[in-house]
Design an enzyme around this catalytic site. Structure first.
Site, PDB file in Angstrom:
ATOM      1  N   ASP A 119     -72.929 -83.216 -70.845  1.00  0.00           N
ATOM      2  CA  ASP A 119     -73.675 -82.020 -70.470  1.00  0.00           C
ATOM      3  C   ASP A 119     -74.917 -82.509 -69.727  1.00  0.00           C
ATOM      4  OD1 ASP A 119     -74.894 -79.601 -70.189  1.00  0.00           O
ATOM      5  OD2 ASP A 119     -75.362 -79.346 -72.325  1.00  0.00           O
ATOM      6  N   GLU A 120     -74.803 -82.604 -68.408  1.00  0.00           N
ATOM      7  CA  GLU A 120     -75.869 -83.141 -67.564  1.00  0.00           C
ATOM      8  C   GLU A 120     -76.404 -84.464 -68.114  1.00  0.00           C
ATOM      9  OE1 GLU A 120     -78.770 -79.985 -66.856  1.00  0.00           O
ATOM     10  OE2 GLU A 120     -77.461 -79.299 -65.253  1.00  0.00           O
TER      11      GLU A 120
END
Ligand code: NAG
Ligand code: NAG
Ligand code: NAG
Ligand code: NAG
Ligand code: NAG
Ligand code: NAG
Ligand code: NAG
Ligand code: NAG
Ligand code: NAG
Ligand code: NAG
Ligand code: NAG
Length: 483
Positions: A119-120
């Site tokens: 996630d990023e």
């Protein structure tokens, strides 16, 4: 119409409506009382959303998406990247438990289109802690998908944060990847292009506005009267195009000028910071939709808009980390309970959203400060409440920043009380709290009542007393029968 033809027809309609790239939405669940997944799926359907990106692979969420016909991206949390890099076996289990189990269910399964690895993970605030695991994890997930014969259906992608690419001068022609990512990005792009996967990237005109003095609010909001930015002979009329072309140049510079781009997160928050309001968010979202529909593309990629664009986000989430800012919990197009914040729709941009239906709340009760008590020590209690609950609306520029003391203390008490399912002892605060049935909300400052979730039902007398009655009746009956 036979189901297959019907699907084709819907698909054609959708393709015609979207024209260029499809519009999807990010659905996060970092909330103390998330809206039940089945309600969210209804919400997506009633708003004609056809693509949804998850930030994890919650079984309840995937269950609710079964048979929905929505295109789904499932996510792998950053905390799993180390294990998935070092163990092919762990990657196989992950794919088995979170992908195969759901897709192989025929027509009633989940249409998983992408697995998002991390996630990023390259967000600058994380430092370099994930850099060395991401590509290995992506490769292992790809191998596991191939073993499960899902390679042609499910693509592996890595969502990159808005700060993965930049241009010091602000000129898109000088765009490049962040230096610490140079090698990782080349490995990632080699992997993606080998498997024909697109590049997932966040574009954030809101954060650009906050970080770059050269970006004006009008430029961020797609206003026609915004002062353009020039880059030699190219003219930039909005912040979106500017960021997008910084990325296009970064990709070209490392040898991938044709890489397909998917905007994996884009949105505008509505609370917790200056310029984060429903009306600015509405202006931004309408401007974005109009721009995407015009199919004009950007100066460096004319007539070639992003392949897909995922709005960030569907709902507000009261437990998202606020280490980067108090606006983080307010990205939703809908409030936490599925009510539209402004006029917008996911197809045209200019129509109205449909709200979530039959939402169940806890009783209409709030916790406020008891004005009849000595409040000289109340600050400590409110700080304690805020450290666990959500007080972001009280921050400068927030929707409750104007309520004066001790109204702001009441806000903090109520947020804590609601997060704790309205239990009596969560409104104690050393005797300074008071439960009321009068809504303390003022103007835009909303004192919320939390959602009733399946487990909190149990705390509530209606069900409990029904069960107790049943139990007591049964015992009495059997006593009568056996004596
Ligand atoms: C969804 O699509 C239907 C059929 O095309 C349309 O009648 C309806 O207005 C759309 N709803 C929204 C919120 O766009
Ligand atoms: C990632 O996994 C590979 C293969 O198991 C291993 O050689 C490498 O050391 C791992 N990377 C890190 C940073 O642990
Ligand atoms: C996915 O699979 C792994 C490994 O089997 C499991 O530990 C995990 O809880 C599942 N869900 C998510 C969201 O990763
Ligand atoms: C902002 O604009 C000034 C003047 O045009 C320029 O020198 C500077 O490099 C720009 N900075 C950024 C970050 O865009
Ligand atoms: C990044 O890689 C490119 C291409 O290999 C190279 O030209 C550039 O100097 C590198 N930058 C850094 C900071 O390592
Ligand atoms: C930018 O370019 C446009 C058209 O090419 C020109 O009219 C305008 O004066 C330029 N602006 C600046 C600040 O150079
Ligand atoms: C927010 O908007 C106002 C104008 O409405 C502007 O003066 C201010 O500088 C903006 N704040 C930021 C952080 O951009
Ligand atoms: C406030 O705190 C101080 C120091 O802990 C204590 O002496 C005082 O009695 C408290 N006042 C009230 C009204 O509780
Ligand atoms: C707070 O009050 C000021 C001054 O009355 C007003 O300009 C501002 O819009 C208000 N802010 C909010 C969030 O209501
Ligand atoms: C409430 O407002 C008072 C006075 O403006 C301030 O000192 C206090 O920190 C605020 N408390 C919270 C929880 O925002
Ligand atoms: C509130 O209830 C939910 C279940 O509905 C439960 O998961 C959660 O832990 C409860 N919260 C608190 C703070 O007790």
């Amino acid at each position: 119409m036979p189901p297959n033809l019907c699907t084709v027809f819907v698909f054609l309609l959708a393709t015609m409506a979207y024209g260029g790239g499809a519009i999807g939405v990010n659905w996060g669940t970092t909330a103390s009382h998330p809206l039940p997944p089945t309600k969210v799926v209804e919400l997506l359907k009633s708003n004609n959303v056809t693509k949804v990106k998850l930030l994890d692979a919650d079984p309840g969420v995937l269950e609710a998406l079964s048979g929905s016909n929505l295109d789904v991206t499932v996510g792998i949390p950053n905390a799993l990247l180390r294990t998935l890099n070092s163990s092919k076996k762990a990657a196989e289990s992950w794919v088995h438990d979170n992908v195969t189990r759901y897709v192989s269910n025929g027509g009633s399964g989940v249409k998983i289109e992408y697995v998002a690895v991390g996630d990023e993970p390259f967000l600058q605030t994380y430092g370099e802690q994930f850099h060395t695991f991401v590509i290995g994890a992506a490769m292992n997930i790809h191998i596991a998908l191939a073993r499960a014969k899902l390679e042609s259906k499910v693509k592996v992608v890595v969502p990159c944060s808005f700060d993965s690419f930049l241009s010091e001068s602000g000129h898109p022609s000088k765009g490049h990847f962040r230096p610490d990512l140079n090698r990782t990005m080349i490995e990632l792009l080699t992997f993606l292009s080998k498997h024909s996967s697109p590049f997932f990237a966040t574009i954030s005109p809101f954060l650009s506005l906050h970080q770059n003095k050269n970006i004006s609010l009008d430029f961020a909001l797609f206003k026609a009267n915004a002062k353009p930015h020039n880059d030699s002979r190219r003219t930039y009329k909005n912040s979106f195009d500017l960021s997008y072309d910084i990325l296009v140049t970064a990709l070209s510079t490392v040898g991938f000028p044709k890489m397909e781009i998917v905007v994996s997160q884009i949105g505008w928050p509505t609370d917790g910071a200056a310029n984060a309001t429903s009306s600015t968010a509405e202006t931004f979202m309408k401007g974005l939709m109009e721009h995407l529909h015009s199919k004009s593309g950007t100066p460096l990629r004319p007539r070639d808009p992003p392949a897909e664009t995922y709005i960030f986000s569907l709902l507000d989430e009261d437990q998202r980390s606020i280490s980067t800012g108090n606006y983080e919990r307010h990205w939703g197009v809908f409030t936490f309970d599925g009510q539209a914040k402004y006029h917008f729709d996911f197809i045209q941009g200019s129509k109205n959203l449909v709200d979530a239906q039959n939402v169940e709340y806890l009783p209409s009760k709030w916790c406020v400060v008891n004005n009849n008590k000595d409040l000289s020590n109340v600050t400590a209690s409110s700080l304690e409440a805020c450290s666990l609950a959500d007080c972001t609306a009280l921050s400068p520029g927030g929707s409750c920043s104007n309520i004066s003391w001790p109204g702001n203390i009441s806000y903090a008490f109520n947020s804590y009380y609601q997060q704790h399912n309205q239990s009596a002892d969560s409104c104690n605060f050393g005797g300074l709290g008071l439960i009321t049935t009068v809504d303390p909300s003022v103007d835009n400052c909303r004192f919320s009542v939390q959602l009733r979730t399946s487990l909190s039902d149990f705390l509530y007398p209606a069900y409990l007393s029904q069960w107790m009655t049943l139990l007591v009746t049964t015992i009495l009956l059997s006593l009568t029968i056996f004596t």
